[in-house]
Design a protein around this motif. Structure first.
Motif, PDB file in Angstrom:
ATOM      1  N   LEU A 136       8.937   1.680  13.101  1.00 47.96           N
ATOM      2  CA  LEU A 136       7.717   0.891  13.263  1.00 47.96           C
ATOM      3  C   LEU A 136       7.998  -0.406  14.024  1.00 47.96           C
ATOM      4  O   LEU A 136       8.988  -1.081  13.765  1.00 47.96           O
ATOM      5  N   TYR A 194       0.759   0.332   5.463  1.00 48.53           N
ATOM      6  CA  TYR A 194       1.284   1.689   5.600  1.00 48.53           C
ATOM      7  C   TYR A 194       1.377   2.381   4.239  1.00 48.53           C
ATOM      8  O   TYR A 194       1.827   1.796   3.260  1.00 48.53           O
ATOM      9  N   LEU A 254      -2.573   2.939   7.575  1.00 51.85           N
ATOM     10  CA  LEU A 254      -2.061   4.082   8.313  1.00 51.85           C
ATOM     11  C   LEU A 254      -1.176   4.917   7.403  1.00 51.85           C
ATOM     12  O   LEU A 254      -0.389   4.373   6.617  1.00 51.85           O
ATOM     13  N   ASP A 255      -1.311   6.224   7.525  1.00 52.70           N
ATOM     14  CA  ASP A 255      -0.529   7.150   6.703  1.00 52.70           C
ATOM     15  C   ASP A 255       0.775   7.484   7.414  1.00 52.70           C
ATOM     16  O   ASP A 255       0.754   8.008   8.526  1.00 52.70           O
ATOM     17  N   THR A 256       1.907   7.185   6.797  1.00 49.93           N
ATOM     18  CA  THR A 256       3.195   7.516   7.410  1.00 49.93           C
ATOM     19  C   THR A 256       3.536   8.995   7.264  1.00 49.93           C
ATOM     20  O   THR A 256       4.372   9.517   8.008  1.00 49.93           O
ATOM     21  N   ARG A 302      -2.426  -3.966   9.895  1.00 46.03           N
ATOM     22  CA  ARG A 302      -2.091  -2.623   9.446  1.00 46.03           C
ATOM     23  C   ARG A 302      -1.220  -2.660   8.187  1.00 46.03           C
ATOM     24  O   ARG A 302      -0.303  -3.473   8.082  1.00 46.03           O
TER      25      ARG A 302
END
Length: 254
Positions: free
Chosen positions: A97, A106, A155-157, A104
């Motif tokens: 990242l 995560y 945000l979806d890792t 954002r």
């Protein structure tokens, strides 16, 4: 990747804290341990591992996790519980990242274990949690039980945190006792009123949710175990809330 501060809250975690700090140090430039006045060797072990330790009587889940944030050197914060570890895919994802956008946060998937058994049934997986965020825009809500991070964007890792949830079934029952006590206290602090029917109603609701809506009825012994323990937890936290009010009224009547 911008530098990250790891934060973990502890209470009598001498068996687990070293491995947790090791996990955080793979991606964090510093680790802060917020300790709720442990009576074992947690603090010494954490310091030996290079973590900075803050002593703070337990404030509730959200406030306790937020307590270490003002002491962090970095704006990016990664939180783990003492019984959690970053899996290899999560380490690789975090290292990749850029962390250029502070709005954002995560999200990760938790793999929950009872001893060596990975439990996937009735909503125990993927059990998604937000754990990496920028303190300038995001943070833990001040909720005393099962707090979560609020952020402008999540945000979806797609990667994993391994959660050593329970050492075994006996430990599972012990944790329900501990957590239901904490939840009852938190509800009373919020002003939730006692009720004779709430324990049974919430237990029935939990059973329906886990057994039917989450598919536990089709997931064998694990599905049934998760359903029963969830319903028991729901029942006990409201029963204990009633007990808190009963004890308070008894003291006032003396």
């Amino acid at each position: 990747m911008k530098p990250i501060t790891g934060i973990v809250i502890t209470l009598n975690e001498q068996q687990r804290i070293a491995a947790c700090i090791d996990s955080l140090q793979r991606v964090c430039s510093e680790v802060i341990v917020v300790d709720s006045l442990s009576q074992d060797d947690t603090v010494r072990i954490a310091k030996d591992k290079g973590a900075r330790v803050l002593l703070q009587e337990y404030l509730g889940d959200g406030p306790q996790k937020a307590h270490g944030v003002p002491h962090a050197t970095n704006d990016w914060i990664l939180t783990l519980d003492a019984d959690e570890r970053l899996e290899e895919d999560a380490v690789a994802a975090i290292q990749a990242l850029t962390l250029d956008d502070p709005t954002r946060a995560y999200r990760f998937k938790r793999r929950n274990f009872c001893a060596n058994h990975w439990i996937k049934a009735a909503g125990f997986y993927p059990d998604e949690v937000v754990r990496l965020y920028n303190r300038t825009t995001s943070g833990y809500l001040p909720k005393k039980g099962h707090a979560s991070v609020r952020a402008p964007k999540v945000l979806d890792t797609g990667t994993h945190i391994r959660h050593f949830t329970y050492d075994g079934l006996s430990h599972w029952i012990q944790r329900i006792d501990q957590l239901s006590t904490r939840d009852a206290w938190a509800m009373k602090e919020r002003g939730v009123a006692p009720s004779a029917w709430r324990p049974a109603l919430h237990a029935a609701s939990a059973t329906l949710r886990k057994l039917i809506l989450k598919g536990g009825i089709l997931q064998g012994a694990d599905g049934l175990t998760v359903t029963i323990t969830t319903a028991f937890h729901a029942y006990m936290k409201y029963a204990k809330l009633n007990e808190l009010y009963e004890n308070e009224n008894h003291r006032n009547d003396r």
